[in-house]
Design a protein around this motif. Sequence first.
Motif, PDB file in Angstrom:
ATOM      1  N   SER A 232       0.829  -1.203   0.000  1.00 62.69           N
ATOM      2  CA  SER A 232       0.000   0.000   0.000  1.00 62.69           C
ATOM      3  C   SER A 232       0.862   1.251   0.000  1.00 62.69           C
ATOM      4  O   SER A 232       0.576   2.226  -0.706  1.00 62.69           O
ATOM      5  N   SER A 233       1.944   1.234   0.799  1.00 63.92           N
ATOM      6  CA  SER A 233       2.855   2.373   0.823  1.00 63.92           C
ATOM      7  C   SER A 233       3.516   2.579  -0.539  1.00 63.92           C
ATOM      8  O   SER A 233       3.627   3.714  -1.025  1.00 63.92           O
ATOM      9  N   ALA A 234       3.925   1.470  -1.167  1.00 63.90           N
ATOM     10  CA  ALA A 234       4.552   1.575  -2.483  1.00 63.90           C
ATOM     11  C   ALA A 234       3.558   2.099  -3.518  1.00 63.90           C
ATOM     12  O   ALA A 234       3.919   2.906  -4.387  1.00 63.90           O
ATOM     13  N   PHE A 235       2.304   1.674  -3.431  1.00 62.24           N
ATOM     14  CA  PHE A 235       1.283   2.165  -4.363  1.00 62.24           C
ATOM     15  C   PHE A 235       1.066   3.660  -4.174  1.00 62.24           C
ATOM     16  O   PHE A 235       0.898   4.412  -5.144  1.00 62.24           O
ATOM     17  N   GLY A 236       1.070   4.107  -2.910  1.00 60.10           N
ATOM     18  CA  GLY A 236       0.966   5.540  -2.656  1.00 60.10           C
ATOM     19  C   GLY A 236       2.123   6.298  -3.258  1.00 60.10           C
ATOM     20  O   GLY A 236       1.949   7.402  -3.804  1.00 60.10           O
ATOM     21  N   GLY A 237       3.318   5.702  -3.183  1.00 65.03           N
ATOM     22  CA  GLY A 237       4.478   6.329  -3.799  1.00 65.03           C
ATOM     23  C   GLY A 237       4.355   6.418  -5.307  1.00 65.03           C
ATOM     24  O   GLY A 237       4.739   7.415  -5.923  1.00 65.03           O
ATOM     25  N   ILE A 238       3.753   5.390  -5.910  1.00 66.28           N
ATOM     26  CA  ILE A 238       3.552   5.403  -7.359  1.00 66.28           C
ATOM     27  C   ILE A 238       2.599   6.523  -7.749  1.00 66.28           C
ATOM     28  O   ILE A 238       2.817   7.253  -8.725  1.00 66.28           O
ATOM     29  N   VAL A 239       1.514   6.666  -6.984  1.00 65.23           N
ATOM     30  CA  VAL A 239       0.514   7.689  -7.288  1.00 65.23           C
ATOM     31  C   VAL A 239       1.124   9.085  -7.281  1.00 65.23           C
ATOM     32  O   VAL A 239       0.831   9.930  -8.142  1.00 65.23           O
ATOM     33  N   SER A 240       2.014   9.348  -6.317  1.00 67.39           N
ATOM     34  CA  SER A 240       2.554  10.702  -6.153  1.00 67.39           C
ATOM     35  C   SER A 240       3.831  10.964  -6.938  1.00 67.39           C
ATOM     36  O   SER A 240       4.209  12.120  -7.151  1.00 67.39           O
ATOM     37  N   SER A 241       4.495   9.906  -7.380  1.00 67.46           N
ATOM     38  CA  SER A 241       5.858  10.050  -7.886  1.00 67.46           C
ATOM     39  C   SER A 241       5.997  10.991  -9.077  1.00 67.46           C
ATOM     40  O   SER A 241       6.766  11.951  -9.038  1.00 67.46           O
ATOM     41  N   TYR A 242       5.282  10.694 -10.138  1.00 57.70           N
ATOM     42  CA  TYR A 242       5.475  11.498 -11.344  1.00 57.70           C
ATOM     43  C   TYR A 242       5.117  12.961 -11.106  1.00 57.70           C
ATOM     44  O   TYR A 242       5.836  13.873 -11.521  1.00 57.70           O
TER      45      TYR A 242
ATOM     46  N   LYS B  27      11.588   8.760  -9.594  1.00 63.84           N
ATOM     47  CA  LYS B  27      10.878   8.396  -8.365  1.00 63.84           C
ATOM     48  C   LYS B  27       9.697   7.470  -8.659  1.00 63.84           C
ATOM     49  O   LYS B  27       9.379   6.571  -7.882  1.00 63.84           O
ATOM     50  N   LEU B  28       9.037   7.698  -9.799  1.00 60.83           N
ATOM     51  CA  LEU B  28       7.952   6.808 -10.208  1.00 60.83           C
ATOM     52  C   LEU B  28       8.494   5.398 -10.424  1.00 60.83           C
ATOM     53  O   LEU B  28       7.895   4.410  -9.973  1.00 60.83           O
ATOM     54  N   VAL B  29       9.628   5.302 -11.074  1.00 58.08           N
ATOM     55  CA  VAL B  29      10.242   4.001 -11.313  1.00 58.08           C
ATOM     56  C   VAL B  29      10.616   3.324 -10.002  1.00 58.08           C
ATOM     57  O   VAL B  29      10.375   2.130  -9.807  1.00 58.08           O
ATOM     58  N   THR B  30      11.190   4.094  -9.078  1.00 56.68           N
ATOM     59  CA  THR B  30      11.584   3.499  -7.802  1.00 56.68           C
ATOM     60  C   THR B  30      10.373   3.085  -6.966  1.00 56.68           C
ATOM     61  O   THR B  30      10.445   2.115  -6.214  1.00 56.68           O
ATOM     62  N   SER B  31       9.267   3.799  -7.098  1.00 59.11           N
ATOM     63  CA  SER B  31       8.045   3.416  -6.384  1.00 59.11           C
ATOM     64  C   SER B  31       7.498   2.097  -6.928  1.00 59.11           C
ATOM     65  O   SER B  31       7.070   1.225  -6.177  1.00 59.11           O
ATOM     66  N   VAL B  32       7.505   1.972  -8.263  1.00 59.20           N
ATOM     67  CA  VAL B  32       7.098   0.707  -8.867  1.00 59.20           C
ATOM     68  C   VAL B  32       8.056  -0.401  -8.443  1.00 59.20           C
ATOM     69  O   VAL B  32       7.645  -1.526  -8.139  1.00 59.20           O
ATOM     70  N   ALA B  33       9.351  -0.074  -8.396  1.00 57.08           N
ATOM     71  CA  ALA B  33      10.349  -1.053  -7.985  1.00 57.08           C
ATOM     72  C   ALA B  33      10.141  -1.468  -6.529  1.00 57.08           C
ATOM     73  O   ALA B  33      10.355  -2.635  -6.177  1.00 57.08           O
TER      74      ALA B  33
END
Length: 484
Positions: free
Chosen positions: A198-208, A320-326
């Motif tokens: 869930s935390s990683a998904f939140g990071g994906i949402v905000s990254s770009y 950051k989007l890539v690292t969130s997906v990673a």
Amino acid sequence: MSGVLPLSSREDEPFIGAGNGDSLAIEMEQETSTSTSSGGSSRKKNSRLKCFGVDLSPDNVAVAMVYFVQGVLGLARLAVSFYLKDDLHLDPAETAVVTGFSALPWLVKPLYGFISDSIPLFGYRRRSYLVLSGLLGALSWSLMATFVDSKYGAACCILLGSFSVAFSDVVVDSMVVERSRGESQSVSGSLQSLCWGSSAFGGIVSSYFSGSLVDAYGVRFVFGVTALLPLITSAVAVLVKEQRVIGQARGPNVPLGNSSFLKSSKENIIQLWNAVRQPNVFLPTVFIFLWQATPQSDSAMFFFTTNKLGFTPEFLGRVKLVTSVASLAGVGLYNGFLKNVPLRKIFLATTVTGTVLGMTQVFLVTGLNRQFGISDEWFAIGDSLIITVLSQASFMPVLVLAAKLCPEGMEATLFATLMSISNGGNVLGGLIGAGLTQIFGVTKDKFDNLAALIILCNLSSLLPLPLLHLLPRDDSDTASKVKM
């Protein structure tokens, strides 16, 4: 490699489980207890929607949403970095110190756990503190968006925001631990996978958007948008299934002068000490601290990529989007393939591999990547992706181990203690990295010794490996209960 503290870790950590293998059925709570959660035998299997094998009951959704907020708060991370560098004109070492200072609330998490366990606020031990944490987080980012104009003001506001995240983290961690107690490493791994997924998904949402918004509207605008996000934590508090503490009058319940409260506090402190000093808790904790305390060169690399290579906020947002997906991929890697692997093997494999791959940053610093026809941008993306997957996969066992060592009645306090020690190692590593950055003469426009700094920081991550014997050998050791 270090766990990420949310910004706040950051270190920087749901649910009673039943079932086996990769599928975990979380049993819905029946009203047979006055506590937030109870044993698996008192729950009824009636929830069918699952994520990472965990049933999405209201309690579980609330926990997942709090972790989601921790991830989505990364929206302001790039804005903070550029604010410190461009608006306040700090150098790499100063930036690392401010970042380390902002992580201090994560070092006293046991205090928040003790407060949450012992002092109901308006009759609730979980709900009320989630609401308060969200409001404090909104206040801190609102101040960043309006009044703050000095490094001291920025440090204080970031500190407050970090405190709000740390407190909410302790509250939901206690709910996680209550449901992990007595379960196998596989089951506990599924629970932690839901949280960190869930935390990683939140990071994906905000990254770009974290980079593009800085480019288009500036850092103050990003801080203002970020101020709205902690309110989600306050809102989802209503989903927490918790009965009001019996006999509480209206208003906050803070019985500090009550003799029974003081007696209970003393007993809790003794209980905590008895738990921490046991070898099956103390020895793994020593290893985790040393593993996290190796020096870091993140601040120096940020200045190099922006000032030397000219990476824009928008591009860094894409990274950051890539690292969130990673990060999400790292959770999936652990949940799918590693959660039944002995802890020692996971730490050994991921640490050695991460050290070797971390050396590739030297290619970017020296320009060797261009000789292989790889642009700086693509090299940075690929390097960040692989290292983040390994970092997340290697940090998951830390959370599982800590959750399984917590005794009943002290879930929030002991888990917070273990995570604070881990976060303390992370902060120490950042400060050592800041000192080395200064010693190597790396500044905002001088990077002659950056390659040597990167090599030293990466090699140091191998130093704790001779102490791997401090970790449990297998799941049966990990699952052993702490005797109180």
